[in-house]
Structure formats: C-alpha cells, structure tokens
Scaffold this active site. Structure first.
Site, mmCIF file in Angstrom:
data_model
loop_
_atom_site.group_PDB
_atom_site.id
_atom_site.type_symbol
_atom_site.label_atom_id
_atom_site.label_comp_id
_atom_site.label_asym_id
_atom_site.label_seq_id
_atom_site.Cartn_x
_atom_site.Cartn_y
_atom_site.Cartn_z
ATOM 1 N N SER A 172 46.037 41.835 54.951
ATOM 2 C CA SER A 172 47.354 41.599 54.369
ATOM 3 C C SER A 172 48.309 40.929 55.355
ATOM 4 O O SER A 172 48.979 41.599 56.151
ATOM 5 C CB SER A 172 47.948 42.922 53.877
ATOM 6 N N VAL A 173 48.388 39.614 55.306
ATOM 7 C CA VAL A 173 49.318 38.871 56.151
ATOM 8 C C VAL A 173 50.754 39.259 55.777
ATOM 9 O O VAL A 173 51.107 39.308 54.603
ATOM 10 C CB VAL A 173 49.124 37.353 55.976
ATOM 11 N N ALA A 196 51.077 46.635 60.109
ATOM 12 C CA ALA A 196 50.122 47.712 60.364
ATOM 13 C C ALA A 196 48.713 47.283 59.991
ATOM 14 O O ALA A 196 47.745 47.583 60.695
ATOM 15 C CB ALA A 196 50.528 48.960 59.584
ATOM 16 N N HIS A 203 42.102 40.018 47.403
ATOM 17 C CA HIS A 203 41.509 41.344 47.235
ATOM 18 C C HIS A 203 42.295 42.216 46.266
ATOM 19 O O HIS A 203 41.717 43.079 45.600
ATOM 20 C CB HIS A 203 41.351 42.054 48.586
ATOM 21 N N GLU A 222 54.356 41.862 42.263
ATOM 22 C CA GLU A 222 53.814 42.928 43.100
ATOM 23 C C GLU A 222 54.121 44.321 42.551
ATOM 24 O O GLU A 222 53.974 45.320 43.249
ATOM 25 C CB GLU A 222 54.356 42.795 44.518
ATOM 26 N N HIS A 271 57.246 44.233 51.059
ATOM 27 C CA HIS A 271 57.730 44.686 49.751
ATOM 28 C C HIS A 271 59.089 45.352 49.944
ATOM 29 O O HIS A 271 59.398 45.852 51.032
ATOM 30 C CB HIS A 271 56.772 45.704 49.113
ATOM 31 N N CYS A 308 54.275 53.753 48.911
ATOM 32 C CA CYS A 308 53.186 52.864 48.482
ATOM 33 C C CYS A 308 52.170 53.603 47.624
ATOM 34 O O CYS A 308 51.573 53.027 46.713
ATOM 35 C CB CYS A 308 52.467 52.279 49.696
#
EC number: 3.5.3.23
Length: 447
Positions: free
Chosen positions: A22-23, A27, A137, A174, A249, A371
């Site tokens: 995840s660019v 983390a 993904h 998203e 996000h 999340c």
C-alpha cells in the site's frame, strides 16, 4: 439513547502477511517482508470485538476473503491445477501472488459506505460496496464483500445493497474510511460528511507525493445512490499535506460519533469553512456540533500517523459520555499519551475514557481500531433483521477462538503463499466459517 451504532469488524484472514502493498501507507511499506503471525492477528482482532461487546456495544463479525485468489490468477493467464498455478505464480510473478493473497479485507472500514435509514429518502439502510480501484489487491474484494454484506443484512424491507461504482479512477471509492456521520440520537436525521482527496471534473489542489484515493465524483455518486438530502450532506476535501504525510484515508486524521468530531488541526482543506458548514447544517436539525481539534503544536501529523491516534473508535456509553478506543501505539508515544490523559480528565469534555487494545499485527500493516470496523447505524427493527449468527457474544467468541486456533498458522512469510497445503487449509477453514456465521456459499470455491 434512541437507535444505536453497530460495529462490524473484519476477521483477519489466514494469509495475513507483510508485503508492503500500500503506497502512501507508511506502516505497510516500513514492515515489508517481516514475518507475520496470522493466528495472533486474528485473535487480537477478536479480543477487541469481545471486549467491546462485553461492555454493551453492538459488535458484529465480517468474514475474510478466500486467498490466495486462484480465480484471479487464472484470469491473468496461469493455467493448470491449483497447485500448478501457485507454483507458476511464485516462480514467475511472486509480487502478483502476494497481491492476490492479501488479507486486507480485514479492514472493513473500506468494505462499503453505509447510510442509515434516518437519512435516506426511502427510510432504508443503504450500502455501497467500495470499488477500491487504487490498489489491485483490494479491488478484487468486491464480489465477496457484496455477498457477505447481503448475507448479513439480507432483509430488503430494511436494507438496500448497491453495486460498486465503475472501476475507473474517476470514481475511486475507499468506503467508510472517508465518511463520517454527525448528529444527535442515532435514529434521528444527521449530517453526512464525505471526504475526498481530489476532484476529477473541478480540479483544485492535490497531493504531490502520494495518491488521493477518493474522488469527489465518487462521493457525490454515493450520496445520490443513498438518496440523501443535500441539506444534510457535506463534501469536504482532505488536506493534501496530510495525504502526503501518510494520511491515506480520512480515518487516519479524524473520527466522529454523534455530534462530536475529533480531528487534527490539518485534517481538511479550508478547515474553518468546513467546520462552519457542518455546524450550520447541524443547527438546522437542532443539534449542537462539537469539534475537538488537536493542535499541530501538541500533536504533529507525523505523531498522529505514527501512533494512529485518530484511527480510533469513538463510542457512546450508557452515561452519555464517550470512550475513545485506541491502539497500544498511542500509549507508547509519550506526547500522544499525555494528550489523551489530559483530554479524558476534562470534566466538561464529551470524551472521558480511553481504552487501549493491542492490535500490533494489524497496525504493522497500517490498520488500527477504526480500520478494522464498519459502522452501521440501526434502529430496533433493523437490528432484529440482522443475521444473528454474525453478532458477537460469548458463544460466538468461543467458537471463533477455537476455529482460529485450529486453522491458523502462527508464522507466515511470502514464500509460504505458494504452499498448496495453505490453500487447502484456507478452503477448509472458510467453509466451516460460513456455517458458523450462517452466510451460505459466499465464496467462489464453494460454488
């Protein structure tokens, strides 16, 4: 308190691993190629669900996806048996195999955007599954997420399920990670706040380093699909500086509950105007808006991203006060922890308690408490229509704990994804899980 907010957390999948997919998610990138512990990850998430359910919060469970995703590998030209396909993918395109083995569906804040019946013209709860087209993904999660949500919220008298927006970057969506709702009682009309990173048709400021995954055009489309009142809807742009600092996000820089918005000083572009618009629209509904703005001089954006201070859950307690659910990383960060202690000690503040959970396995991939959950506001009739097998209680907790301990590995690295035995383990476990949660045949391998 009228109505309530239910939180549906995603179970961590059996292929949970650290691949740096995840660019823009610091983390995720920083922990690339570390060895993961899927069993520990799943148990950590389950423990949070059970602890909150024990305190009286409505807590549900959403299932993981089938991974590695053999159908996608077949669509991309790999042929042969499942075992042969895994071998070829690992040999010729290990990065692709990793992407198609991601357990990222655990972060159900990205599963969908949800609008309660109190805000919708047809007085039903609306779900729009996120297309997640910024990341390969994640874009593959749509079909199973749709099936899982329909199996959980099945009664069409109460629930409406919309298909994902077109798979094009102009409508990048998203889900609830870029959506907040502010109001009074949960079953009363509120103000829905859609947060976007860029506008395709109108232009304007954009981040320079990392992608803006959510578009204004996607948010506007969802508001139309959910039949929302424009007078109770706000569209705001996330601060591009925040995105370039790792706030991929909005739920990494802000969280809301009822009439309270807990956010960073640099969460939004033109923030004072944003807060004024929210305050005015809430006033029309007879509601008082409370903004808890954290100054940058106390907590920098970097501190917020490192600790995931805002990737928290803000929950209403029976006494009318609120508890902030944060990851252990907040306690380990001295400036953040000092701020939280000061905040919860203020007698006049709506937040008077901080709960800490160890979610390190998820956090190392860039996902905190917020999340891991999808918020669904329900009234009593709607709650009774929810699939009861998905609602957390002691019996379900015990069954899922045994299920995890029986099926999950305690160590996983990228090379393990090519192991055909892992695929068999996944299929066996998920087939059993659909029976535990009474979901029916939601997976492709079951059909």
């Amino acid at each position: 308190m009228a109505g309530f907010e239910a939180n549906f957390d995603g179970l961590v999948g059996m292929t949970h691993h650290y691949a740096g997919l995840s660019v823009g998610n610091k983390a995720s990138i920083n922990n690339k190629d570390s060895v993961s512990n899927p069993r520990k990850a799943a148990l950590q998430g389950l423990m949070k669900m059970k602890a909150l359910a024990d305190e009286g919060f409505i807590q549900g469970v959403l299932p993981p996806q089938q991974r590695p995703h053999i159908p996608a590998l077949r669509n991309l030209g790999f042929v042969g048996s499942d075992e042969q396909i895994l071998h070829k993918a690992a040999k010729y395109s290990p990065v692709l195999l990793s992407k198609l083995s991601s357990a990222s569906s655990m972060w159900t804040a990205n599963a969908a955007t949800v609008s309660p019946s109190a805000d919708s013209a047809d007085q039903r709860v609306h779900f729009t599954v996120a297309n997640l087209n910024n990341k390969l993904h994640r874009s593959l999660e749509i079909a199973t997420t749709t099936a899982a949500l329909k199996a959980t919220f099945a009664d069409q008298n109460y629930f409406v399920h919309h298909q994902a927006l077109p798979q094009h970057e102009d409508f990048g969506d998203e889900g609830a990670a870029n959506h907040n709702r502010l109001g009074g009682d949960y079953d009363s009309p509120g103000v829905q706040v859609f947060v976007y990173g860029r506008s395709v048709f109108r232009g304007g400021p954009v981040p320079k380093r990392y992608p803006a995954r959510q578009t204004l055009e996607a948010s506007e489309a969802i508001a139309r699909l959910h039949r929302l009142n424009p007078a109770q809807t706000v569209f705001v742009q996330q601060n591009p500086v925040a995105i370039d600092s790792g706030v991929f996000h909005n739920d990494v820089i802000a969280v809301s509950n009822r009439n309270v918005l807990f956010h960073h000083q640099y969460a939004y572009l033109n923030q004072s105007q944003v807060l004024t618009e929210i305050r005015q629209k809430m006033a029309v509904l007879g509601q008082n808006f409370v903004s808890i703005e954290v100054p940058a001089e106390q907590i920098s954006i970097k501190d917020a991203v490192d600790s995931y201070l805002f990737n928290s859950q803000l929950l209403s307690k029976i006494d009318g006060k609120m508890v902030l659910v944060v990851p252990e990383e907040c306690r380990q960060h001295s400036a953040v922890w000092d701020y939280l202690q000061s905040l919860s000690a203020q007698t006049s503040a709506p937040i008077n308690e901080v709960r800490v959970f160890d979610l390190r396995e998820s956090m190392r991939n860039g996902g905190g408490p917020a999340c891991l959950r999808l918020r669904v506001v329900l009234n009593d009739a709607e709650f009774r229509a929810v699939n009861p097998a998905t609602l957390m209680n002691t019996q379900l907790y015990q069954r899922l704990t045994k299920w995890i301990e029986h099926h999950y590995r305690d160590e996983l690295c990228a090379s393990d994804l090519a192991d055909p035995q892992l695929l068999c383990e996944v299929y066996t476990a998920l087939d059993e899980l659909t029976q535990i949660l009474n979901l029916g045949s939601i997976y492709e391998f079951q059909r």
